[in-house]
Design a protein around this motif. Structure first.
Motif, PDB file in Angstrom:
ATOM      1  N   MET A 195       0.852  -1.266   0.049  1.00 46.33           N
ATOM      2  CA  MET A 195       0.094  -0.019  -0.036  1.00 46.33           C
ATOM      3  C   MET A 195       0.803   1.352   0.032  1.00 46.33           C
ATOM      4  N   LYS A 196       0.526   2.213  -0.895  1.00 43.07           N
ATOM      5  CA  LYS A 196       1.381   3.306  -1.129  1.00 43.07           C
ATOM      6  C   LYS A 196       0.773   4.755  -0.303  1.00 43.07           C
ATOM      7  N   LEU A 197      -0.228   4.534   0.385  1.00 47.03           N
ATOM      8  CA  LEU A 197      -0.791   5.516   1.115  1.00 47.03           C
ATOM      9  C   LEU A 197       0.139   6.609   2.007  1.00 47.03           C
ATOM     10  N   HIS A 198       0.968   6.044   2.728  1.00 45.41           N
ATOM     11  CA  HIS A 198       1.865   6.704   3.574  1.00 45.41           C
ATOM     12  C   HIS A 198       2.873   7.522   2.799  1.00 45.41           C
ATOM     13  N   LYS A 199       3.450   7.054   1.795  1.00 45.90           N
ATOM     14  CA  LYS A 199       4.312   7.624   0.787  1.00 45.90           C
ATOM     15  C   LYS A 199       3.376   8.877   0.368  1.00 45.90           C
ATOM     16  N   ASN A 200       2.383   8.483  -0.520  1.00 46.03           N
ATOM     17  CA  ASN A 200       1.521   9.373  -1.210  1.00 46.03           C
ATOM     18  C   ASN A 200       1.110  10.696  -0.299  1.00 46.03           C
ATOM     19  N   LEU A 201       0.577  10.270   0.673  1.00 38.99           N
ATOM     20  CA  LEU A 201       0.280  11.350   1.763  1.00 38.99           C
ATOM     21  C   LEU A 201       1.122  12.358   1.938  1.00 38.99           C
ATOM     22  N   LYS A 202       2.323  12.061   2.198  1.00 39.01           N
ATOM     23  CA  LYS A 202       3.407  12.900   2.630  1.00 39.01           C
ATOM     24  C   LYS A 202       3.861  13.600   1.453  1.00 39.01           C
ATOM     25  N   PHE A 203       3.730  13.085   0.239  1.00 33.22           N
ATOM     26  CA  PHE A 203       4.390  13.841  -0.921  1.00 33.22           C
ATOM     27  C   PHE A 203       3.255  14.844  -1.282  1.00 33.22           C
ATOM     28  N   LEU A 204       2.016  14.479  -1.358  1.00 36.31           N
ATOM     29  CA  LEU A 204       0.981  15.413  -1.672  1.00 36.31           C
ATOM     30  C   LEU A 204       0.741  16.558  -0.765  1.00 36.31           C
ATOM     31  N   ARG A 205       1.070  16.259   0.499  1.00 36.25           N
ATOM     32  CA  ARG A 205       0.887  17.325   1.544  1.00 36.25           C
ATOM     33  C   ARG A 205       2.141  18.274   1.239  1.00 36.25           C
ATOM     34  N   THR A 206       3.197  17.870   1.034  1.00 34.09           N
ATOM     35  CA  THR A 206       4.448  18.943   0.804  1.00 34.09           C
ATOM     36  C   THR A 206       4.459  19.549  -0.304  1.00 34.09           C
ATOM     37  N   GLU A 207       3.969  19.010  -1.561  1.00 34.64           N
ATOM     38  CA  GLU A 207       3.763  19.591  -2.706  1.00 34.64           C
ATOM     39  C   GLU A 207       2.861  20.762  -2.538  1.00 34.64           C
ATOM     40  N   LEU A 208       1.700  20.749  -1.696  1.00 30.96           N
ATOM     41  CA  LEU A 208       0.799  21.629  -1.563  1.00 30.96           C
ATOM     42  C   LEU A 208       1.333  22.854  -0.452  1.00 30.96           C
TER      43      LEU A 208
ATOM     44  N   TYR B 212      -0.534   8.348   9.906  1.00 28.58           N
ATOM     45  CA  TYR B 212      -1.070   7.828   8.347  1.00 28.58           C
ATOM     46  C   TYR B 212       0.367   7.874   7.670  1.00 28.58           C
ATOM     47  N   GLU B 213       1.153   8.943   7.724  1.00 31.48           N
ATOM     48  CA  GLU B 213       2.462   9.243   6.808  1.00 31.48           C
ATOM     49  C   GLU B 213       3.415   8.141   7.419  1.00 31.48           C
ATOM     50  N   ASP B 214       3.453   7.733   8.757  1.00 27.98           N
ATOM     51  CA  ASP B 214       4.426   6.825   9.072  1.00 27.98           C
ATOM     52  C   ASP B 214       4.031   5.159   8.826  1.00 27.98           C
ATOM     53  N   GLY B 215       2.624   5.247   8.370  1.00 32.22           N
ATOM     54  CA  GLY B 215       2.045   3.740   8.366  1.00 32.22           C
ATOM     55  C   GLY B 215       1.583   3.218   9.358  1.00 32.22           C
ATOM     56  N   ARG B 216       1.685   3.791  10.263  1.00 30.62           N
ATOM     57  CA  ARG B 216       1.264   3.058  11.813  1.00 30.62           C
ATOM     58  C   ARG B 216      -0.361   3.222  11.755  1.00 30.62           C
TER      59      ARG B 216
ATOM     60  N   GLY C 231     -10.348  18.169   9.696  1.00 28.13           N
ATOM     61  CA  GLY C 231     -10.905  17.912  11.270  1.00 28.13           C
ATOM     62  C   GLY C 231     -10.304  16.832  11.980  1.00 28.13           C
ATOM     63  N   LEU C 232      -9.267  16.637  11.974  1.00 31.70           N
ATOM     64  CA  LEU C 232      -8.557  15.492  12.652  1.00 31.70           C
ATOM     65  C   LEU C 232      -7.185  16.092  13.568  1.00 31.70           C
ATOM     66  N   GLN C 233      -6.853  15.082  14.481  1.00 26.30           N
ATOM     67  CA  GLN C 233      -5.826  15.461  15.152  1.00 26.30           C
ATOM     68  C   GLN C 233      -4.479  15.238  14.464  1.00 26.30           C
ATOM     69  N   ARG C 234      -3.346  16.151  14.774  1.00 25.43           N
ATOM     70  CA  ARG C 234      -2.308  16.099  13.928  1.00 25.43           C
ATOM     71  C   ARG C 234      -1.554  14.846  14.193  1.00 25.43           C
ATOM     72  N   THR C 235      -1.604  14.170  15.311  1.00 22.75           N
ATOM     73  CA  THR C 235      -1.051  12.906  15.417  1.00 22.75           C
ATOM     74  C   THR C 235      -1.580  11.652  14.547  1.00 22.75           C
ATOM     75  N   MET C 236      -2.707  11.951  14.106  1.00 28.57           N
ATOM     76  CA  MET C 236      -3.357  10.991  13.025  1.00 28.57           C
ATOM     77  C   MET C 236      -2.690  11.313  11.740  1.00 28.57           C
ATOM     78  N   ILE C 237      -2.445  12.389  11.431  1.00 27.09           N
ATOM     79  CA  ILE C 237      -1.818  12.569  10.008  1.00 27.09           C
ATOM     80  C   ILE C 237      -0.284  11.962  10.141  1.00 27.09           C
ATOM     81  N   SER C 238       0.375  12.345  11.307  1.00 31.79           N
ATOM     82  CA  SER C 238       1.557  11.532  11.392  1.00 31.79           C
ATOM     83  C   SER C 238       1.593  10.022  11.366  1.00 31.79           C
TER      84      SER C 238
END
Length: 255
Positions: free
Chosen positions: A1-14, A35-39, A26-33
């Motif tokens: 699954m590529k979600l963690h890599k894609n999420l970080k790439f798209l976020r930084t591109e914007l 997702y991006e770490d694949g946890r 509408g989420l906690q910042r720790t949730m984004i972290s």
């Protein structure tokens, strides 16, 4: 699954921080972290919001390397009009951009002094909740409308508001000021396909990021009454669809 890599790439591109994206979703910042770490993996509802935010499909988010595909996240381009013209009764006038003024308009549309130097007029029977601008077209690519016709366009704020098959005046960094029938493929590949009603002209594509202003055609003014019998026949929607498919096939071959 590529979600963690894609999420970080798209976020930084914007240019978004994890905190800014979390606020957007509408989420906690720790949730984004997480997702991006694949946890952790987002629920379907969150995936749908991510898909809408970055203008990519859920399938691409989960299973494709978006960076490797060369995809860029589409930003909602809010194109600000810095100058409008009003009359003595505080009614908004229509600013006219003639053929000779088109080149100057590309550099001066954000300059109040330049905009005030252009001709201005008023038309009745137009919705008062819109800003309008008049552009003089050149050439015969949009027959039966002839060269010298004034297209009255209503200002459109976002690229995503472009509806396939309608005609627009686009102010672009790549093609200048153009009046065409536009087909919206932004969510698919970040591009717009521009089609002439005169079949002698081939359609072409432009990147969404090249568009600086969008004006949806609402009316026209011409001293030459259109007569389709004396002009090249305008393309039907079937003709246009085939032209776009042919263009896309040619582009794929070139790649």
């Amino acid at each position: 699954m590529k979600l963690h890599k894609n999420l970080k790439f798209l976020r930084t591109e914007l240019g978004l921080t994890q905190a800014e994206l979390s606020e957007k979703l509408g989420l906690q910042r720790t949730m984004i972290s997480a997702y991006e770490d694949g946890r952790s993996e987002p629920k379907l509802a969150t995936l749908s919001i991510l898909s809408e935010t970055f203008h990519v499909s859920i399938d691409e988010l989960l299973y494709h390397d978006i960076q490797e595909m060369g995809r860029k996240p589409l930003q909602n381009k809010d194109i600000k009009i810095l100058t409008i013209a009003v009359d003595e009764n505080d009614r908004e006038n229509i600013t006219m951009v003639g053929q000779k003024a088109s080149a100057g308009y590309l550099n001066g549309f954000a300059d109040p002094e330049y905009m005030e130097s252009l001709p201005q007029f008023h038309l009745p029977n137009l919705a008062t909740n819109k800003t309008y601008r008049a552009f003089e077209i050149s050439g015969d690519s949009m027959l039966p409308l002839v060269s010298g016709t004034l297209i009255i366009g209503a200002y459109i704020e976002q690229l995503q508001e472009i509806k396939s098959g309608k005609t627009y005046v686009l102010v672009t960094s790549s093609e200048g000021v153009v009046y065409k029938r536009v087909f919206n493929y932004l969510e698919e590949n970040g591009k717009l396909y521009l089609v002439s009603d005169n079949q002698q002209y081939k359609p072409y594509e432009i990147k969404g990021e090249d568009v600086m202003e969008i004006w949806e055609a609402r009316a026209f003014i011409s001293t030459d009454f259109p007569n389709p019998k004396d002009k090249a026949a305008p393309a039907t929607l079937e003709d246009i669809s085939e032209m776009i498919m042919e263009l896309r096939r040619d582009i794929i071959k070139l790649r």
